[in-house]
Design an enzyme around this catalytic site. Structure first.
Site, PDB file in Angstrom:
ATOM      1  N   ASP A 265       0.885  -1.299  -0.254  1.00 28.48           N
ATOM      2  CA  ASP A 265      -0.126  -0.191  -0.002  1.00 28.48           C
ATOM      3  C   ASP A 265       0.805   1.194   0.003  1.00 28.48           C
ATOM      4  O   ASP A 265       2.210   1.086   0.264  1.00 28.48           O
ATOM      5  CB  ASP A 265      -0.970  -0.086   1.102  1.00 28.48           C
ATOM      6  CG  ASP A 265      -2.166   1.099   0.891  1.00 28.48           C
ATOM      7  OD1 ASP A 265      -2.062   1.746  -0.242  1.00 28.48           O
ATOM      8  OD2 ASP A 265      -3.115   0.788   1.646  1.00 28.48           O
TER       9      ASP A 265
HETATM   10  C1  BGC Z   1      -4.888   3.272   0.067  1.00 25.90           C
HETATM   11  C2  BGC Z   1      -5.044   2.246  -1.107  1.00 25.90           C
HETATM   12  C3  BGC Z   1      -4.714   3.291  -2.332  1.00 25.90           C
HETATM   13  C4  BGC Z   1      -3.609   3.982  -2.257  1.00 25.90           C
HETATM   14  C5  BGC Z   1      -3.325   4.472  -3.572  1.00 25.90           C
HETATM   15  C6  BGC Z   1      -3.605   4.119   0.083  1.00 25.90           C
HETATM   16  O1  BGC Z   1      -3.588   5.255   0.710  1.00 25.90           O
HETATM   17  O2  BGC Z   1      -4.920   2.594   1.052  1.00 25.90           O
HETATM   18  O3  BGC Z   1      -6.196   1.765  -1.132  1.00 25.90           O
HETATM   19  O4  BGC Z   1      -5.077   2.097  -3.542  1.00 25.90           O
HETATM   20  O5  BGC Z   1      -3.435   4.731  -1.223  1.00 25.90           O
HETATM   21  O6  BGC Z   1      -4.110   5.736  -3.752  1.00 25.90           O
END
Ligand code: BGC
Length: 747
Positions: A265
């Site tokens: 993530d």
């Molecule tokens: C979120 C993800 C997301 C990623 C990119 C993170 O903060 O938890 O679900 O895909 O950011 O935006």
């Protein structure tokens, strides 16, 4: 100016000439299978190039290998529409004018259709949009289990049940990947709350892990064939999920034999050593600012960049782990960005808009409909009062990373005016003022929702409008503002915000024909449920919100959605709150950092499993949803009374439409194990089927039951076990409405 341009061009050409003279072109053999191409590419890559492709070069891209013609790998959020382009290094939108998208309904709505064809249509449509925008990886679907109604991201997930989530995820994955676009199934695993999301350390026993929190991921990985996974921010047994050796190495890549790539993530990596050994393949979002601080000060210093490279050079790590990561990233690239057979994709096409409306209409759940108040009938109704902020608020913007720049958004009030405006008088009153922001990362709804009336003034005006009308349509619920269905914050309580409970009670007194349309992606407390004759659960429905809702209110679409989670009366009906330690108790990780231990004391008793065990009566049970017609279930029967665990048992049940309208019914199959050596839930969902019936028509619905449907996870043996004995197939219209049972015995 011209001279400067000429000089620049000359310098550029000299640069090219230099590059061309210095490098002999290297060609990859593209006539071979993906695995052979992976080995071919790997054998031609330098150590630096290998390190290069396993981490980001911008907010959403990794660089590929230019020397070998391996292109950049671009990701995008996900999971309910393709996110607008952002600046190279920032979350802020890049202000492109051609990146508006179809905003599809929230994933809870998709789950509420209980229709895997809808999941496939959803995946196909969003995949086409991602492909058109030249994205290789779509960051979705989100499939974390709905453990608490407070979790800020429930709207991005598929509900509380592992079986339902797994089936819906599988078809979503297939639909997306048919476009040569990879899904990135998130957030693996146990990312069940947003509060303390980087520091939550769920304490979960193996049986609970395998029975509740892993099955949907396993289905997405193996049945769906997902090409990438995203690790969660949270910890598990003391290690961060994105590079958790148990989750990634032992389970995902080990036990399941999965060959895809694990992506962190954004900002979920915190140390090189465990990231290298814990099964992470690509690092994204650790920090940005690569342009203002210079590349070498930014992406090259990611945990899996120079620190890893140096570690290999110093002999701290071998190249074997690296090669495994590189193979996975190459495989991902060959499956997507280097897949020559990919279709072209399309954006905001008529088909996508139709899919958005259809899925929305199928997912809306009619929770209550006393005296057939709905659908709105011209014989009984002349004047409609629409009340509530959510009737006019655009909600495709907001909520966190799933926020979208929708090509357009039809609000509920607009949809209602369009559908009913000719034949009915329609008045609108605001009723309450909630969130007036309408902006996320530079994308604006351009709505001015400010209203400076006092609560008393707003209520009085709403009550007056309600009294004067034949029917009142109240639109409230949550709205994707912080603490109201949004990433990075959980809700603060189950109650509706902005004084809505008092307002709804006042409206119910003012007019007995009150319909509450609750817009949210999670369960809310409904202390007024007994006073309100009709309730609809309407989710966030994207571009076609107003049309999809009007379709159901008018009866153009006969509702057929059912709840993908239990609608608790209060938090004490939810095991996570009654028994668990939410949001955790302070503890330290292995580096001495503050974390929160979060024991999942309710174990496998999540959702209806907890309700059943404790004989509770929720506001609405899991699997509940009404129609404008009625269905009669006949007697369920099993094809054989007994058999071995290797046999297939077929359960059949006739279902008849006993009303006057055509409609679809979701028939649910639960399994009850009569006696087991371990404590088992009263029943568990193991099948569902949506059947469309004309008035008076009967169809027989069949389900096949096999060994996995009868098994529990034996933690001591670390294996699924099907114990001989008596079982019951329970056929229900909801988890609390079992219509027929059939017994069978396994030898
Ligand atoms: C979120 C993800 C997301 C990623 C990119 C993170 O903060 O938890 O679900 O895909 O950011 O935006």
């Amino acid at each position: 100016m011209k001279l400067i341009n000429l000089l620049a061009a000359a310098a550029l050409m000299m640069g090219f000439a230099h590059t061309m003279a210095a490098q002999t072109p290297v060609y990859l053999d593209d006539s071979k299978s993906i695995e052979e191409r992976v080995e071919d590419a790997l054998s031609k890559m330098t150590l630096e190039e290998k390190i290069g492709i396993i981490h980001a070069q911008s907010k959403f891209s990794a660089p590929g290998v230019p020397r070998l013609g391996i292109p950049e790998l671009w990701c995008t959020d996900g999971p309910m529409g393709v996110r607008p382009e952002v600046l190279w290094d920032e979350w802020e939108q890049a202000s492109w004018t051609n990146d508006s998208c179809t905003a599809f309904p929230s994933l809870t709505c998709l789950a509420a259709t209980w229709n895997t064809d809808m999941a496939n249509l959803y995946g196909k449509s969003i995949g086409e949009e991602a492909r058109f925008r030249n994205k290789a990886v779509l960051l979705g679907p989100g499939i974390n289990i709905y453990r608490t109604p407070l979790c800020g991201r429930n709207f991005e997930y598929l509900g509380e049940d592992p079986y339902l989530s797994g089936k819906m995820a599988t078809d979503y994955v297939k639909g997306v990947q048919d476009n040569g676009v990879a899904v990135c199934v998130k957030h693996f695993a146990l990312n069940n709350n947003e509060i303390n999301r980087h520091t939550s350390n769920p304490i979960v026993d193996d049986r609970t892990l395998y029975e509740i929190y892993l099955p949907a991921f396993k289905a997405a990985a193996l049945d769906g064939g997902a090409w990438s996974f995203m690790g969660g921010y949270n910890l598990f047994r003391g290690e961060h999920a994105s590079y958790n050796p148990i989750l990634m190495n032992d389970i995902l890549k080990g036990e399941w034999g999965w060959d895809g790539a694990v992506i962190s993530d954004w900002g979920a990596v915190h140390d090189t050593e465990t990231a290298v050994t814990g099964g992470l393949d690509m690092e994204f979002g650790s920090w940005t600012d690569g342009l203002s601080n210079g590349r070498s000060n930014a992406y090259d210093n990611y945990w899996l960049a120079n620190p890893y490279l140096n570690g290999i050079k110093e002999g701290k790590f071998t190249e074997d782990e690296l090669d495994d990561k590189v193979r996975r990233v190459l495989r991902l690239t060959f499956r997507t960005a280097m897949n020559r057979n990919r279709p072209w994709g399309s954006m905001v096409s008529d088909e996508h808009i139709a899919a958005c409306r259809k899925i929305g209409g199928e997912g809306i759940v009619l929770l209550k409909n006393q005296n057939d108040l709905l659908p709105i009938s011209p014989e009984k109704v002349k004047k409609i009062a629409v009340i509530g902020e959510n009737a006019i608020k655009m909600m495709t913007v907001g909520g966190g990373s799933s926020s979208l720049k929708a090509a357009y958004e039809i609000t509920p009030l607009e949809g209602i005016k369009k559908r009913f405006g000719k034949d009915f008088e329609i008045v609108y009153e605001r009723g309450y003022v909630g969130d007036t922001l309408g902006e996320y990362n530079g994308v604006k709804t351009n709505q001015d929702l400010r209203d400076f009336r006092s609560v008393a003034e707003l209520t009085d005006a709403a009550v007056k409008a309600a009294k004067d009308a034949d029917i009142v349509l109240y639109f409230g619920g949550l709205n994707k503002a912080d603490h109201n269905d949004a990433e990075d914050s959980d809700r603060l309580s189950m109650e509706l915000p902005y004084g809505q409970d008092a307002l709804i009670k006042a409206l119910a007194k003012a007019n007995k024909n009150l319909v509450v349309v609750n817009i949210s992606g999670t369960g809310v407390a409904m202390p007024w449920a007994d006073e309100v004759p009709a309730i609809l659960q309407a989710w966030y429905l994207g571009n076609e919100t107003g049309n999809a809702i009007a379709d159901v209110l008018s009866g153009d679409v006969n509702p057929s959605g059912k709840l993908p989670y239990t609608y608790y009366a209060d938090l004490m009906q939810c095991g996570a709150h009654k028994l668990g330690e939410y949001p955790g108790t302070p503890a330290k990780d292995k580096f001495g950092n503050d974390i929160f231990d979060m024991p999942y004391n309710e174990g496998i008793y999540v959702g209806y499993r907890f309700i059943d065990k404790n004989n509770l009566k929720p506001t609405f049970p899991f699997g509940h949803g009404l129609s404008y017609t009625t269905f009669k279930y006949g007697k369920a029967s099993v094809d054989k009374a007994q058999g071995s665990k290797n046999d297939k048992f077929t359960v059949s049940v006739p279902v008849t439409n006993t009303g006057k309208r055509a409609g679809s019914e979701v028939v649910e199959l639960y399994i009850h194990d009569s006696k087991a050596s371990v404590d088992r839930p009263e029943k568990e969902l193991k099948g569902f089927s949506k059947v469309f019936l004309q008035p008076g028509e009967t169809k027989t619905v069949t389900f096949e039951i096999t060994e996995p449907d009868l098994s529990f996870f034996d933690a001591d043996k670390h294996a699924w076990v099907c114990e001989p004995g008596d079982f019951e197939a329970l056929i229900g219209a909801s988890s609390a409405d079992i219509r027929s049972k059939a017994k069978f015995t396994v030898h």
